[in-house]
Design an enzyme around this catalytic site. Structure first.
Site, PDB file in Angstrom:
ATOM      1  CG  HIS A   7      -4.720  -6.400   0.055  1.00  0.00           C
ATOM      2  ND1 HIS A   7      -5.892  -6.508   0.775  1.00  0.00           N
ATOM      3  CD2 HIS A   7      -5.030  -7.291  -0.864  1.00  0.00           C
ATOM      4  CE1 HIS A   7      -6.761  -7.448   0.151  1.00  0.00           C
ATOM      5  NE2 HIS A   7      -6.091  -7.869  -1.005  1.00  0.00           N
ATOM      6  NE  ARG A  59      -1.405  -6.131   7.296  1.00  0.00           N
ATOM      7  CZ  ARG A  59      -2.735  -6.742   6.954  1.00  0.00           C
ATOM      8  NH1 ARG A  59      -2.896  -7.672   7.567  1.00  0.00           N
ATOM      9  NH2 ARG A  59      -3.237  -6.021   5.913  1.00  0.00           N
ATOM     10  CE1 TYR A 119      -8.765  -3.336   1.558  1.00  0.00           C
ATOM     11  CE2 TYR A 119      -8.179  -1.243   0.519  1.00  0.00           C
ATOM     12  CZ  TYR A 119      -7.819  -2.564   1.391  1.00  0.00           C
ATOM     13  OH  TYR A 119      -6.597  -2.651   1.335  1.00  0.00           O
ATOM     14  CE  LYS A 129      -3.346  -2.393   2.827  1.00  0.00           C
ATOM     15  NZ  LYS A 129      -4.180  -2.469   4.090  1.00  0.00           N
ATOM     16  CG  ASN A 155      -2.596  -2.938   7.360  1.00  0.00           C
ATOM     17  OD1 ASN A 155      -2.818  -2.364   6.252  1.00  0.00           O
ATOM     18  ND2 ASN A 155      -3.924  -3.560   7.957  1.00  0.00           N
TER      19      ASN A 155
HETATM   20  P1  DAT Z   1      -7.069  -7.419   5.993  1.00  0.00           P
HETATM   21  O1  DAT Z   1      -6.256  -6.243   5.101  1.00  0.00           O
HETATM   22  O2  DAT Z   1      -6.206  -7.709   6.944  1.00  0.00           O
HETATM   23  O3  DAT Z   1      -7.571  -8.149   5.044  1.00  0.00           O
HETATM   24  P2  DAT Z   1      -9.735  -6.385   6.193  1.00  0.00           P
HETATM   25  O4  DAT Z   1      -9.975  -6.760   4.923  1.00  0.00           O
HETATM   26  O5  DAT Z   1     -10.470  -6.257   7.525  1.00  0.00           O
HETATM   27  O6  DAT Z   1      -8.175  -6.666   6.580  1.00  0.00           O
HETATM   28  O7  DAT Z   1      -9.523  -4.658   6.132  1.00  0.00           O
HETATM   29  C1  DAT Z   1      -8.881  -4.033   5.080  1.00  0.00           C
HETATM   30  C2  DAT Z   1      -8.214  -2.661   5.394  1.00  0.00           C
HETATM   31  O8  DAT Z   1      -8.949  -1.708   5.972  1.00  0.00           O
HETATM   32  C3  DAT Z   1      -7.093  -3.090   6.648  1.00  0.00           C
HETATM   33  O9  DAT Z   1      -5.918  -3.654   5.948  1.00  0.00           O
HETATM   34  C4  DAT Z   1      -6.843  -1.572   7.176  1.00  0.00           C
HETATM   35  C5  DAT Z   1      -8.211  -0.966   6.997  1.00  0.00           C
HETATM   36  N1  DAT Z   1      -8.988  -1.497   8.277  1.00  0.00           N
HETATM   37  C6  DAT Z   1      -9.594  -2.607   8.734  1.00  0.00           C
HETATM   38  N2  DAT Z   1     -10.030  -2.165   9.833  1.00  0.00           N
HETATM   39  C7  DAT Z   1      -9.826  -1.024  10.418  1.00  0.00           C
HETATM   40  C8  DAT Z   1     -10.100  -0.242  11.525  1.00  0.00           C
HETATM   41  N3  DAT Z   1     -10.697  -0.536  12.406  1.00  0.00           N
HETATM   42  N4  DAT Z   1      -9.773   0.974  11.305  1.00  0.00           N
HETATM   43  C9  DAT Z   1      -9.025   1.795  10.327  1.00  0.00           C
HETATM   44  N5  DAT Z   1      -8.903   0.818   9.517  1.00  0.00           N
HETATM   45  C10 DAT Z   1      -9.113  -0.357   9.030  1.00  0.00           C
HETATM   46 MG    MG Z   2      -9.271  -7.979   3.686  1.00  0.00          MG
END
Ligand code: DAT
Ligand code: MG
Length: 230
Positions: free
Chosen positions: A193, A180, A125, A85, A190
């Protein structure tokens, strides 16, 4: 359509981005006049093996992308979508992240730098639409302060292993040996992806690398040293 990209190539297909992978071959041209060998998958994917075989050009390392976009689920050529990212790019971590996948034995079959369109980021997303951070997440991915380094990696169990190498969504819960866990401390930044399932990999590779020829099938010279089970 809505996107700016570090590269310039028209992209009429599925994803609304303009970008250029390192692909040069098209399905049609690469297949033409080639000596072909058929491979069938086996073992855990035996059920799929009967219906699945793809032709590989054994004379040229770069040739047609002729197999399912995410490879065969559970097979040696399973594929996942990995993206550094914009925060990971700004922090100069692209090489370190690529290095981890390369050294593990995975194969890079697609790579490009992209400033995604809002439309692409929202589709990517889509499952998070409605969450309070969604707007900020889409903005940070698309505002062009740094590109996303979009990649497709291939190899045995790469979807599950990729998630394990990346670590938990909240870096404070990620193991210290994970990407991470080693490089970040905030869920909103973070740095990386990774597809979380075969179905997600299919969707995400299609979004980011949906145009024919964007993914490269090639044979690693050391493949037997990585894959042999004796
Ligand atoms: P991942 O990237 O581990 O698959 P995810 O699909 O639940 O996680 O979420 C996508 C991204 O959205 C994640 O990498 C960072 C952001 N994100 C998730 N939860 C968040 C939160 N509570 N506050 C801020 N950003 C968040
Ligand atoms: Mg995800």
């Amino acid at each position: 359509m809505f996107a700016r990209s570090v590269a310039r190539i028209a992209r009429p297909a599925a994803a609304s981005i303009k970008a250029r992978g390192f692909a040069t071959a098209s399905r049609a041209t690469a297949a033409a006049g080639s000596r072909m060998a058929a491979f069938a998958t086996a073992g855990a994917v035996a059920a799929g093996a009967a219906s699945y075989a793809y032709f590989q050009n054994v004379q040229s390392p770069i040739h047609a992308d002729a197999k399912p976009i995410a490879g065969v689920k559970g097979g040696a050529n399973e594929r996942t979508f990995i993206a550094v990212k914009p925060d990971g790019v700004q922090r100069g971590l692209v090489g370190k992240i690529i290095n981890r996948f390369e050294e593990r034995g995975y194969k890079l079959v697609g790579l490009k730098a992209v400033v995604p369109s809002k439309d692409l980021a929202e589709q990517h997303y889509a499952d998070l639409k409605g969450r309070p951070f969604f707007g900020g997440l889409v903005d940070y991915m698309t505002n062009g302060k740094a590109p996303v380094i979009a990649m497709v990696w291939e190899g045995k169990d790469v979807i599950r292993q990729g998630r394990s190498m990346i670590g938990a969504t909240n870096p404070l819960e990620a193991g210290p040996g994970s990407i991470r866990g080693q490089y970040c401390i905030s869920v909103g930044r973070n740095i990386i992806h990774g597809s979380d399932s075969y179905e997600s990999a299919e969707k995400e590779i299609g979004l980011w690398f949906g145009k024919a020829g964007e993914l490269i099938e090639w044979e690693a010279a050391n493949a037997q040293w990585i894959f042999s089970d004796n």
